[in-house]
Structures are given as structure tokens and as C-alpha cells.
Motif scaffolding. Structure first.
Motif, PDB file in Angstrom:
ATOM      1  N   TYR A  13      49.778  50.136  39.783  1.00  0.00           N
ATOM      2  CA  TYR A  13      49.340  51.023  38.870  1.00  0.00           C
ATOM      3  C   TYR A  13      50.791  51.615  38.186  1.00  0.00           C
ATOM      4  CZ  TYR A  13      45.107  51.821  41.241  1.00  0.00           C
ATOM      5  OH  TYR A  13      43.578  51.501  41.762  1.00  0.00           O
ATOM      6  N   HIS A  14      50.598  51.950  36.746  1.00  0.00           N
ATOM      7  CA  HIS A  14      51.613  52.265  35.836  1.00  0.00           C
ATOM      8  C   HIS A  14      51.141  53.671  35.278  1.00  0.00           C
ATOM      9  CE1 HIS A  14      54.435  48.750  35.910  1.00  0.00           C
ATOM     10  NE2 HIS A  14      53.297  48.241  36.335  1.00  0.00           N
ATOM     11  N   PRO A  15      51.967  54.660  35.005  1.00  0.00           N
ATOM     12  CA  PRO A  15      51.487  55.839  34.146  1.00  0.00           C
ATOM     13  C   PRO A  15      51.148  55.636  32.882  1.00  0.00           C
ATOM     14  CG  PRO A  15      53.934  55.982  34.642  1.00  0.00           C
ATOM     15  CD  PRO A  15      53.457  54.445  35.262  1.00  0.00           C
ATOM     16  N   PHE A  16      50.135  56.363  32.439  1.00  0.00           N
ATOM     17  CA  PHE A  16      49.759  56.173  31.315  1.00  0.00           C
ATOM     18  C   PHE A  16      49.530  57.784  30.703  1.00  0.00           C
ATOM     19  CE2 PHE A  16      47.161  55.807  27.425  1.00  0.00           C
ATOM     20  CZ  PHE A  16      47.863  54.953  26.470  1.00  0.00           C
ATOM     21  N   ASP A  17      50.409  58.534  30.298  1.00  0.00           N
ATOM     22  CA  ASP A  17      50.168  59.830  29.759  1.00  0.00           C
ATOM     23  C   ASP A  17      50.850  60.251  28.484  1.00  0.00           C
ATOM     24  OD1 ASP A  17      49.472  62.440  29.865  1.00  0.00           O
ATOM     25  OD2 ASP A  17      50.979  63.155  31.378  1.00  0.00           O
ATOM     26  N   PRO A  18      50.131  59.648  27.423  1.00  0.00           N
ATOM     27  CA  PRO A  18      50.889  59.670  26.103  1.00  0.00           C
ATOM     28  C   PRO A  18      51.063  61.002  25.602  1.00  0.00           C
ATOM     29  CG  PRO A  18      48.849  58.489  25.831  1.00  0.00           C
ATOM     30  CD  PRO A  18      49.187  58.908  27.326  1.00  0.00           C
ATOM     31  N   LYS A  19      51.817  61.840  25.973  1.00  0.00           N
ATOM     32  CA  LYS A  19      52.046  63.011  25.361  1.00  0.00           C
ATOM     33  C   LYS A  19      52.083  62.889  23.622  1.00  0.00           C
ATOM     34  CE  LYS A  19      52.236  66.087  28.856  1.00  0.00           C
ATOM     35  NZ  LYS A  19      51.344  65.093  29.891  1.00  0.00           N
ATOM     36  N   GLY A  20      51.365  63.482  22.916  1.00  0.00           N
ATOM     37  CA  GLY A  20      51.792  63.398  21.391  1.00  0.00           C
ATOM     38  C   GLY A  20      51.049  62.218  20.910  1.00  0.00           C
ATOM     39  N   TYR A  21      50.132  61.612  21.717  1.00  0.00           N
ATOM     40  CA  TYR A  21      49.581  60.326  21.014  1.00  0.00           C
ATOM     41  C   TYR A  21      48.193  60.471  21.660  1.00  0.00           C
ATOM     42  CZ  TYR A  21      54.312  58.181  20.574  1.00  0.00           C
ATOM     43  OH  TYR A  21      55.463  57.808  20.297  1.00  0.00           O
ATOM     44  N   ARG A  22      47.298  59.751  20.922  1.00  0.00           N
ATOM     45  CA  ARG A  22      45.783  59.403  21.466  1.00  0.00           C
ATOM     46  C   ARG A  22      45.338  57.950  21.331  1.00  0.00           C
ATOM     47  NH1 ARG A  22      42.864  64.430  18.150  1.00  0.00           N
ATOM     48  NH2 ARG A  22      41.029  63.699  19.090  1.00  0.00           N
ATOM     49  N   LEU A  23      44.628  57.898  22.262  1.00  0.00           N
ATOM     50  CA  LEU A  23      43.987  56.399  22.140  1.00  0.00           C
ATOM     51  C   LEU A  23      42.519  56.576  21.580  1.00  0.00           C
ATOM     52  CD1 LEU A  23      44.187  54.360  25.464  1.00  0.00           C
ATOM     53  CD2 LEU A  23      45.319  53.692  23.278  1.00  0.00           C
ATOM     54  N   LEU A  24      42.356  55.570  20.356  1.00  0.00           N
ATOM     55  CA  LEU A  24      41.124  55.513  19.759  1.00  0.00           C
ATOM     56  C   LEU A  24      40.602  54.123  19.570  1.00  0.00           C
ATOM     57  CD1 LEU A  24      39.285  57.272  18.051  1.00  0.00           C
ATOM     58  CD2 LEU A  24      40.605  56.408  15.915  1.00  0.00           C
ATOM     59  N   LEU A  25      39.404  54.054  19.859  1.00  0.00           N
ATOM     60  CA  LEU A  25      38.495  52.682  19.732  1.00  0.00           C
ATOM     61  C   LEU A  25      37.958  52.792  18.135  1.00  0.00           C
ATOM     62  CD1 LEU A  25      37.083  51.453  22.714  1.00  0.00           C
ATOM     63  CD2 LEU A  25      39.502  51.024  22.012  1.00  0.00           C
ATOM     64  N   VAL A  26      38.250  51.855  17.324  1.00  0.00           N
ATOM     65  CA  VAL A  26      37.622  51.802  16.167  1.00  0.00           C
ATOM     66  C   VAL A  26      36.481  50.643  16.037  1.00  0.00           C
ATOM     67  CG1 VAL A  26      37.709  51.748  13.765  1.00  0.00           C
ATOM     68  CG2 VAL A  26      39.277  52.819  14.732  1.00  0.00           C
ATOM     69  N   ASP A  27      35.300  50.831  16.176  1.00  0.00           N
ATOM     70  CA  ASP A  27      34.123  49.770  16.324  1.00  0.00           C
ATOM     71  C   ASP A  27      33.972  49.198  15.028  1.00  0.00           C
ATOM     72  OD1 ASP A  27      32.058  48.216  16.892  1.00  0.00           O
ATOM     73  OD2 ASP A  27      31.002  49.642  18.065  1.00  0.00           O
ATOM     74  N   SER A  28      34.338  47.967  14.707  1.00  0.00           N
ATOM     75  CA  SER A  28      33.810  47.394  13.455  1.00  0.00           C
ATOM     76  C   SER A  28      32.286  47.272  13.274  1.00  0.00           C
ATOM     77  CB  SER A  28      34.459  45.999  13.407  1.00  0.00           C
ATOM     78  OG  SER A  28      34.035  45.175  14.262  1.00  0.00           O
ATOM     79  N   VAL A  29      31.545  47.490  14.306  1.00  0.00           N
ATOM     80  CA  VAL A  29      30.068  47.327  14.113  1.00  0.00           C
ATOM     81  C   VAL A  29      29.719  45.948  13.473  1.00  0.00           C
ATOM     82  CG1 VAL A  29      29.472  49.523  14.038  1.00  0.00           C
ATOM     83  CG2 VAL A  29      29.751  48.488  11.969  1.00  0.00           C
ATOM     84  N   VAL A  30      30.504  44.862  13.597  1.00  0.00           N
ATOM     85  CA  VAL A  30      30.225  43.740  13.447  1.00  0.00           C
ATOM     86  C   VAL A  30      30.471  42.769  14.622  1.00  0.00           C
ATOM     87  CG1 VAL A  30      30.637  43.565  11.131  1.00  0.00           C
ATOM     88  CG2 VAL A  30      32.514  42.750  12.577  1.00  0.00           C
ATOM     89  N   GLY A  86      34.691  40.391  16.165  1.00  0.00           N
ATOM     90  CA  GLY A  86      34.146  41.384  15.971  1.00  0.00           C
ATOM     91  C   GLY A  86      34.538  42.411  17.188  1.00  0.00           C
ATOM     92  N   GLY A  87      33.526  43.575  17.213  1.00  0.00           N
ATOM     93  CA  GLY A  87      33.931  44.747  18.292  1.00  0.00           C
ATOM     94  C   GLY A  87      35.104  45.613  17.691  1.00  0.00           C
ATOM     95  N   CYS A  88      35.775  45.832  18.569  1.00  0.00           N
ATOM     96  CA  CYS A  88      36.608  47.003  18.507  1.00  0.00           C
ATOM     97  C   CYS A  88      38.186  46.713  18.226  1.00  0.00           C
ATOM     98  CB  CYS A  88      36.770  48.098  19.559  1.00  0.00           C
ATOM     99  SG  CYS A  88      35.365  49.020  19.651  1.00  0.00           S
ATOM    100  N   THR A  89      38.898  47.596  17.408  1.00  0.00           N
ATOM    101  CA  THR A  89      40.456  47.638  17.505  1.00  0.00           C
ATOM    102  C   THR A  89      40.770  48.962  18.403  1.00  0.00           C
ATOM    103  OG1 THR A  89      40.709  49.104  15.662  1.00  0.00           O
ATOM    104  CG2 THR A  89      40.933  46.579  15.272  1.00  0.00           C
ATOM    105  N   ILE A  90      41.796  48.664  19.330  1.00  0.00           N
ATOM    106  CA  ILE A  90      42.284  49.799  19.931  1.00  0.00           C
ATOM    107  C   ILE A  90      43.611  50.311  19.637  1.00  0.00           C
ATOM    108  CG2 ILE A  90      43.268  47.967  21.661  1.00  0.00           C
ATOM    109  CD1 ILE A  90      42.893  50.277  23.853  1.00  0.00           C
ATOM    110  N   ASN A  91      43.645  51.502  19.294  1.00  0.00           N
ATOM    111  CA  ASN A  91      44.643  52.309  18.447  1.00  0.00           C
ATOM    112  C   ASN A  91      45.622  53.252  19.047  1.00  0.00           C
ATOM    113  OD1 ASN A  91      44.071  50.996  15.434  1.00  0.00           O
ATOM    114  ND2 ASN A  91      42.135  51.543  16.334  1.00  0.00           N
TER     115      ASN A  91
END
Length: 381
Positions: free
Chosen positions: A193-210, A336-341
Motif C-alpha cells: 500500500y502507498h499513501p494517496f492523500d492529495p491535499k489541494g488536488y482532486r481526481l476526476l474521471l472524464v468519460d468520453s462516452v465513446v 474510448g472510455g475515460c481519462t483520469i485527471n
């Protein structure tokens, strides 16, 4: 997820209440097309999940109701009892795979629903398998180890759905922990396990719907490319069993002996192995800028070397870069599918607004946006 509707439907159909179980979908921060190359993946469980209410019935029949579809199914537990509906085959497959491992189970009643978005690459099917594998192990006191529960889900896909998936999706669903990503070595099955606690950042998926109709045949061709490169390298370096064992220097030695396409595919994978390790190191230091840079490098490799992106995903990736998003890449198999940002808080609203308006203007479709919070894995609620 609100469980009120599950509870009321269960009471309506079966009377006495059951017990609630849940398993999440997943994201993969980095490490794409590495699993079948014996290398690392780096997933985490998300805050979107499947939830099932389950009560043992003392019979040898399963009665199941899929709340999101408004469909019911009933089936026995022998191989010839396989149900018609594909969603019910997931539950049936989990029961059969438990039985093949010597687990003594009987019939049960269940109602389930989920908020894992379909087609966005967050693995709703693995969430469904993991929910039932975890629940039956718990309710029947079978004592099956968590890794074996993940393998039960994977075997369900292979044997009852016809999808030759790796282990990552089910593994992440079962093993997830809030605020942590998991580096899984797909060769040794060791994980950390590695810590993932990005203070000041967010994870967003953008679905291309293709979804471009290329995926399965193209996936198999890329596996063959990787295997061809390994076979050529192994003649000189017999210790190389997977691309993860190879270096760029070894690949360059055989450049003249393999096709240009195989060379490009292999160079993407060898680079991706290094990127996963670099991201683990960066996360341990809280260095999210390096994490983001590696995500862009992965997208470039998937687009230009592995060639599993598509115009729409490249557009979303270019837009993220233009607007100063920290990291962005195609997530999942591609086509197709998503980008992770990985986005700084202060850029978030502008990015969503721009991505929506520009993508609509160019492609005549509205992308979907999913905020992601890294959450816990399979559990009893």
C-alpha cells in the motif's frame, strides 16, 4: 450509496431482512497493459460500489433481483443450472467457483444495486463478483483468503462470462483501503500500500462516452506483440519470461529481428514498468507534480506507441495539458472510455466547464464527469 430502496425491495420480495454487503469499483492511477506482461499495476478502490442484501434461504436455489434493471432470476447451483441473463451469470459463476474450491454453500435470496458507472472503466462487474464472493465467504464461514476471493471473481469472468481479464479489478475491489493505492506485482502477486492523500488536488474521471469497436481483437494483437518481443529477447536472455524482466538495451538488441510494430508495443510496456515505480516513489514523498508528469508520459505511450487511444481521448488529454491540469491519461484498455485527471482544486471548475463546452462543440456529445475518492474494499455494512 443509499440502501433504502434495496431494503424495501428485499422486504417486499422475501419478507425477513438479510445482511448488507458491498464491494467498490476501482481506478488505476498508472500501469496500463502491464498485468499480462508480468509487471505492476497501481489501482485503488473508489467510493462507488455494488451493494447487495443477502439472506440464506436453506434451499438449493438462488433467487436474485437486479434493482437497477428491474429484473429477477432464479437458478440452482449445479453447472447445468446456469441462468440466461448475463448479470445473473456473474452471481452463478461466483457460486460455482466457490464450490469448485470445496466451499459448501446453499441457496439464498438477494437484491442488489450499484452506483459504479457502466462503461466508464471503473469495473462494475468486478464489484458485483467481489460483493458475492465476500458475502458468501462471510455467511458460510468458509475461511477463504482474500486473494482467493479475487481469483474467484477473475475465474467467473473467464469461465462464465468469456472475458480473459487479469486480476487487477477484482484485487482492487477486495483489497481496497481508504486513502491508499495498491501496487500489485502481477507476476509474484505481492502487493504493498502507498499513501494517496492529495491535499489541494482532486481526481476526476472524464468519460468520453465513446467506445470504438476495436477493443478485443486489438487487445489480443497487442498481447501477441509483447509475446513476440519476449520470445526474441529470451533467445539471448533466457531469464526473461515477461517484458517486465527486460530492459530497453535488451529490446534494442533484437530490434532487427522483430517487426517495427512489436518494437513499439514492447518499448511502451518497458517504459510503463519504470513509470509505475517512479510514481510509487513520488507518492511516498507527497510529490504529486511528478505523479502528474508520469501520467502524461503514459498517455503519450498509449497513444503513439501502444496505439490504444482514440481521437476523443487525445483531445481530452491535450485540453488537460493546455489548461494546466497536473496529470491526465487514458485509463483502462483504451479505444474510448475515460481519462483520469489529477487536478489542482483551483483549476477544477474551469477545467470541467471548458472540457464540457469544447468537447460538445467538437464531437456533439456531452462528456460525463466522475469525482473519485479512494475508499475501502469489500465489507459487510
Amino acid at each position: 450509496m443509499d440502501t433504502t430502496q434495496i431494503r424495501s425491495k428485499f422486504a417486499e420480495l422475501y419478507g425477513e431482512p438479510g445482511i448488507l454487503f458491498t464491494s467498490p469499483g476501482r481506478i488505476n492511477l498508472i500501469g496500463e497493459h502491464t498485468d499480462y506482461n508480468g509487471a505492476f499495476v497501481f489501482p485503488g478502490a473508489v467510493d462507488k460500489a455494488m451493494v447487495a442484501e443477502i439472506r440464506l434461504s436453506g434451499t438449493d436455489r438462488v433467487r436474485a433481483y437486479a434493482l437497477d434493471l428491474g429484473e429477477s432470476a432464479e437458478f440452482g447451483l449445479r453447472e447445468e443450472d446456469a441462468p440466461e441473463q448475463s448479470w445473473a451469470r456473474y452471481i452463478f459463476g461466483v457460486c460455482r467457483e466457490i464450490q469448485k474450491r470445496g466451499g459448501k454453500i446453499g441457496g439464498f435470496d438477494t437484491v442488489f444495486a450499484g452506483d459504479v458507472p457502466l462503461g466508464a472503466g471503473m469495473s462494475s462487474s468486478a464489484a458485483l463478483e467481489s460483493t458475492f464472493a465476500f458475502a458468501l465467504n462471510d455467511l458460510y464461514h468458509l475461511g477463504i483468503e482474500k486473494m482467493e476471493l479475487a481469483k474467484i471473481g477473475q475465474a467467473t469472468e473467464h469461465n462464465y462470462i468469456g472475458v480473459k481479464c487479469g486480476i487487477m479489478d477484482q484485487f482492487a475491489s477486495v483489497f481496497g483501503q481508504a486513502g491508499k493505492l495498491i501496487r500489485l506485482d502481477c507476476k509474484s502477486m505481492e502487493y504493498e500500500y502507498h499513501p494517496f492523500d492529495p491535499k489541494g488536488y482532486r481526481l476526476l474521471l472524464v468519460d468520453s462516452v465513446v467506445k470504438h469497436e476495436l477493443a478485443s481483437s486489438a487487445y489480443n494483437k497487442r498481447r501477441e506483440s509483447c509475446e513476440a518481443a519476449v520470445a526474441a529477447i529470451a533467445k539471448r536472455h533466457p531469464e526473461v519470461k515477461f517484458l517486465r524482466d527486460a530492459s530497453f538495451a535488451m529490446l534494442d538488441e533484437v530490434k532487427a529481428e522483430i517487426s517495427e510494430e512489436d518494437y513499439k508495443r514492447a518499448s511502451y510496456v518497458i517504459g510503463e514498468v519504470d513509470r509505475v515505480l517512479a510514481v510509487c516513489e513520488a507518492l511516498d514523498k507527497g510529490d504529486y507534480e511528478t505523479v502528474g508528469q508520469k501520467m502524461y508520459e503514459t498517455h503519450h505511450g498509449m497513444s503513439k506507441l501502444y496505439e490504444v487511444s482514440c481521437e476523443e481521448l487525445d483531445f481530452l488529454n491535450d485540453l488537460a495539458k493546455e489548461l494546466g491540469v497536473t496529470g491526465s491519461r487514458v485509463m483502462g484498455g483504451g479505444f474510448g472510455g475515460c481519462t483520469i485527471n489529477l487536478i489542482k482544486d483551483e483549476l477544477y471548475d474551469r477545467f470541467v466547464a471548458e472540457a464540457k463546452s469544447r468537447y460538445e462543440a467538437k464531437y456533439g456529445r456531452t462528456p460525463k464527469f466522475y469525482d473519485v475518492v479512494i475508499s475501502d474494499g469489500s465489507r459487510r455494512l
